[in-house]
Design an enzyme around this catalytic site. Structure first.
Site, PDB file in Angstrom:
ATOM      1  N   GLU A  35      11.019  10.179  11.967  1.00 41.23           N
ATOM      2  CA  GLU A  35      11.012   9.716  10.578  1.00 41.23           C
ATOM      3  C   GLU A  35       9.639   9.176  10.214  1.00 41.23           C
ATOM      4  OE1 GLU A  35      14.754   7.967   9.425  1.00 41.23           O
ATOM      5  OE2 GLU A  35      13.711   6.402   8.292  1.00 41.23           O
ATOM      6  N   ASP A  71       8.200   6.939   6.954  1.00 44.68           N
ATOM      7  CA  ASP A  71       8.768   6.204   5.827  1.00 44.68           C
ATOM      8  C   ASP A  71       7.738   5.582   4.901  1.00 44.68           C
ATOM      9  OD1 ASP A  71      11.319   6.575   6.871  1.00 44.68           O
ATOM     10  OD2 ASP A  71      11.293   4.688   7.973  1.00 44.68           O
ATOM     11  N   GLU A  74       8.784   2.710   2.214  1.00 49.79           N
ATOM     12  CA  GLU A  74       9.927   1.919   1.760  1.00 49.79           C
ATOM     13  C   GLU A  74       9.424   0.716   0.969  1.00 49.79           C
ATOM     14  OE1 GLU A  74      13.179   2.345   5.276  1.00 49.79           O
ATOM     15  OE2 GLU A  74      11.318   1.341   5.836  1.00 49.79           O
TER      16      GLU A  74
END
Length: 298
Positions: free
Chosen positions: A119, A121, A123
């Site tokens: 992953e 990210d 955020e």
């Protein structure tokens, strides 16, 4: 050990490329704008709803998703799976009390490798009205969702108010590096130092809004408060310049820099150093509470 080498290099850049801005202004120009090499697309040209369709709307190619007490929010997913590329979107965040709420744009292969996924990210960690949003960047390699994830977080406050207008956020991922951009300014570069510390398997592009009260705001101190619902995330100006799993082997992703397929220019490094010096609020390699045998790249 890598950190000890990195910091003096950035200090040298501060002297070679001093910023004319102070910490209250914008960063020095990066001199190169990778987003200009990738055409904008509407939401439906590159994405589809993944969950929470009743909390998602599309208007002239722009997307709005929201979270309220009747649902767990909403998420979307790219139409294709990618092995490298430049992935971006303009995002406008909700003002006011948003503690506990995550608004995100990220790459993942969790659906392909549940419990053992990669992953990358971006955020936005919700906040209380008296404090700024935190932008968290993170990289997982063959992690899981059961508490065994080894995060590689770098967190920032921003040099602007992300609730006032749309700003462009992007991830560049290729076989040698990951670069995170805000308005074409590189804020973090994560190089491939070994196969074990770098995501190499194909990933989809996602975005979502959801309740992460257990950790999102000051390690869970402040929770989502549904008196302030709905919590809304707005997206437009989607950009995907990537090599899908069906692309020819000769496919090459958009470069993040004028210096070639890997690395940044000295001007880009100077802009990134300015951001990290003035707005970085957490770096996993500097966290004495962490077991750094699990993050050998530090």
């Amino acid at each position: 050990m890598a950190q000890l080498i990195l910091l003096p290099f950035f200090m040298l850049l501060f002297f070679l490329f001093p910023s004319s801005n102070n910490a209250q202004g914008g960063p020095p120009s990066p001199g190169y704008y990778p987003s200009s090499s990738v055409s904008s697309i509407g939401f439906n040209q590159g994405f589809r709803n993944l969950w929470g369709p009743q909390h998602q709307s599309v208007d002239q190619g722009s997307l709005t998703i929201w979270l309220d007490k009747t649902s767990g929010g909403s998420g979307f997913k790219s139409l294709n799976r990618y092995r490298s590329g430049y992935f971006g979107a303009a995002v406008k965040l909700q003002p006011g009390y948003t503690a506990g709420v995550i608004t995100s744009f990220y790459l993942s292969n969790n659906e392909d490798y549940p419990g053992y996924h990669d992953e990358i990210d971006i955020e936005f960690l919700g906040t209380t009205p008296d404090k700024p949003y935190t932008l968290q960047t993170n990289v997982y390699i063959k992690g899981s969702g059961d508490g065994n994830i080894i995060g590689r977080e770098m967190r920032f406050h921003l040099w602007f108010d992300p609730t006032k207008d749309f700003h462009n956020y992007a991830i560049l991922w290729n076989p040698t590096e990951i670069i995170f951009f805000v308005d074409n300014v590189p804020i973090r570069r994560y190089p491939r130092k070994s196969d074990a510390t770098f995501p190499l398997r194909p990933m989809w592009v996602y975005g979502s809004i959801w309740d992460a009260s257990s950790w999102a705001t000051e390690e869970g101190k402040y929770k989502a408060d549904y008196r302030y619902q709905p919590f809304v995330g707005r997206y437009n100006n989607f950009k995907i310049g990537g090599c899908t799993t069906n692309s020819a082997a000769t496919c090459r992703p958009t470069s993040g820099s004028p210096v070639g397929s890997s690395g940044l220019s000295s001007q880009q490094y100077a802009a990134m150093a300015w951001v990290q010096r003035n707005y970085m609020v957490y770096y996993y390699c500097s966290d004495a509470r962490r077991d750094h045998t699990q993050t050998p790249e530090c």
